[in-house]
Design an enzyme around this catalytic site. Structure first.
Site, PDB file in Angstrom:
ATOM      1  N   GLU A 152      36.803  21.165 105.484  1.00 41.04           N
ATOM      2  CA  GLU A 152      37.818  21.385 106.515  1.00 41.04           C
ATOM      3  C   GLU A 152      37.825  20.139 107.414  1.00 41.04           C
ATOM      4  OE1 GLU A 152      36.912  24.893 108.878  1.00 41.04           O
ATOM      5  OE2 GLU A 152      38.996  25.530 108.796  1.00 41.04           O
ATOM      6  N   ASN A 190      36.925  29.887 110.019  1.00 36.41           N
ATOM      7  CA  ASN A 190      36.221  30.826 110.906  1.00 36.41           C
ATOM      8  C   ASN A 190      37.167  31.668 111.746  1.00 36.41           C
ATOM      9  OD1 ASN A 190      33.620  30.477 110.041  1.00 36.41           O
ATOM     10  ND2 ASN A 190      33.208  28.767 111.425  1.00 36.41           N
TER      11      ASN A 190
END
Ligand code: 3HC
Length: 285
Positions: A152, A190
């Site tokens: 990411e 997340n």
């Protein structure tokens, strides 16, 4: 600028994995721990994983040796002087990270790119501790780093296009698929994963089902490799609690609020696999 040497700050669970995948991709790697004991343990972890790959016949012995030969361990940040990219994977503490990056700013060359593997601390808060915020971004790896295919990439409002392009090229070279997110708590993964994990704890907390049945629901019903409570034990309950608190502080949305049971388990030292006990007991192997 071509990246040839990668510095990794921290040789724990994430740092050792990052150092390993970089060395496997052909980069020279300098990895730093705060003392000899942690460094030895981190390097031993890499040797074990490489040794396992060689033993399984997935890597030639000579290649394994070459990978390990490309990794240099140190306890001194000064040894990052020749690095083109430095990835920080140290303790999740903003003050500590700011100190590290401010020191690196004086040690590394002006073209060097800085990245943090943080899962929750705003990238801009660390970038602002340096004189190179345009060359600063988030590179968020996933555990276990050698296995998980994702990287990411997080750009702040100051990160330059050139820095993002260099990060994309780096990701390709280490064999990861990159996704790009803005500098917002949780980034992409997340933001979705933490509420899911917290919901699983809430389900368990209210006695909806056993831990095994909650996990089997997602493993067998949705083809997840691990159920949410096993994944919580794997990620670490303290880590999850820490990330959830940061997200709750930012968004003030109840879906990020850590359930009381999570807080109690962290307080009791039930941190998951690493402490031997979480939602499951690991002490008996
Ligand atoms: N390091 C290196 N390789 C590892 C490893 C490790 N720590 N753990 C497992 N592997 C390798 C094994 O050697 C094996 O390789 P092989 O196929 O070449 O023999 C392969 O992975 C599969 O391992 P196993 O057969 O032992 O076990 P599983 O098939 O159950 O896989 C798993 C283990 C890869 C951990 C799998 O259960 C999984 O994908 N779980 C979910 C992990 C996940 O969701 N991670 C993300 C966490 S969130 C995060 O990191 C972000 C943070 O901000 C919270």
């Amino acid at each position: 600028m071509e990246i040839k040497t990668v510095g990794v700050v921290g040789c724990g669970l994430m740092g050792s994995g990052i150092a390993q995948v970089c060395a496997q991709a052909g980069y020279s790697v300098v990895v730093r721990e705060i003392n000899d004991e942690f460094l030895k343990a981190g390097l031993a972890k890499i040797e074990k994983t490489i040794g396992g790959a060689v033993a399984k016949g997935k890597m030639a012995e000579a290649d394994g040796k070459a990978v390990l030969g490309r990794i240099r361990g140190t306890t001194r940040l000064e040894d990052f002087a020749g690095c083109d990219l430095v990835i920080e994977a140290a303790i999740e503490n903003l003050d500590e990270k700011k100190k590290v990056f401010a020191a690196l700013d004086a040690i590394c060359g002006p073209a060097a790119i800085f990245a943090s593997n943080t899962s929750s601390i705003p990238i801009i808060a660390m970038a602002a501790a340096t004189k190179r915020p345009e060359q600063f971004l988030g590179l968020h790896f996933f555990n276990p780093v050698p296995v998980m295919k994702l990287l990411e990439i997080i750009r702040t409002i100051k990160t330059s296009d050139e820095t993002v392009a260099a990060a994309r090229a780096f990701s390709d070279k280490i064999g990861k698929r990159s996704i790009l997110a803005k500098d917002r708590p949780g980034f992409i993964v997340n933001l979705l994963l933490i509420p899911y994990l917290l919901d699983a704890i809430r389900a368990y907390e209210i006695g909806l089902a056993t831990a095994e049945d909650i996990d089997n629901g997602m493993v067998l019903g949705c083809a997840h490799p691990m159920g949410p409570l096993t994944l919580l034990d794997f990620v670490g309950l303290d880590t999850t609690y820490y990330i959830a608190n940061i997200m709750f502080d930012e968004f003030k949305d109840a879906k990020y609020a850590p359930p009381p049971l999570l807080k109690q388990m962290v307080t009791a030292g039930y941190l998951g696999k690493k402490s031997g006990r979480g939602f499951y007991d690991y002490t008996k192997g």
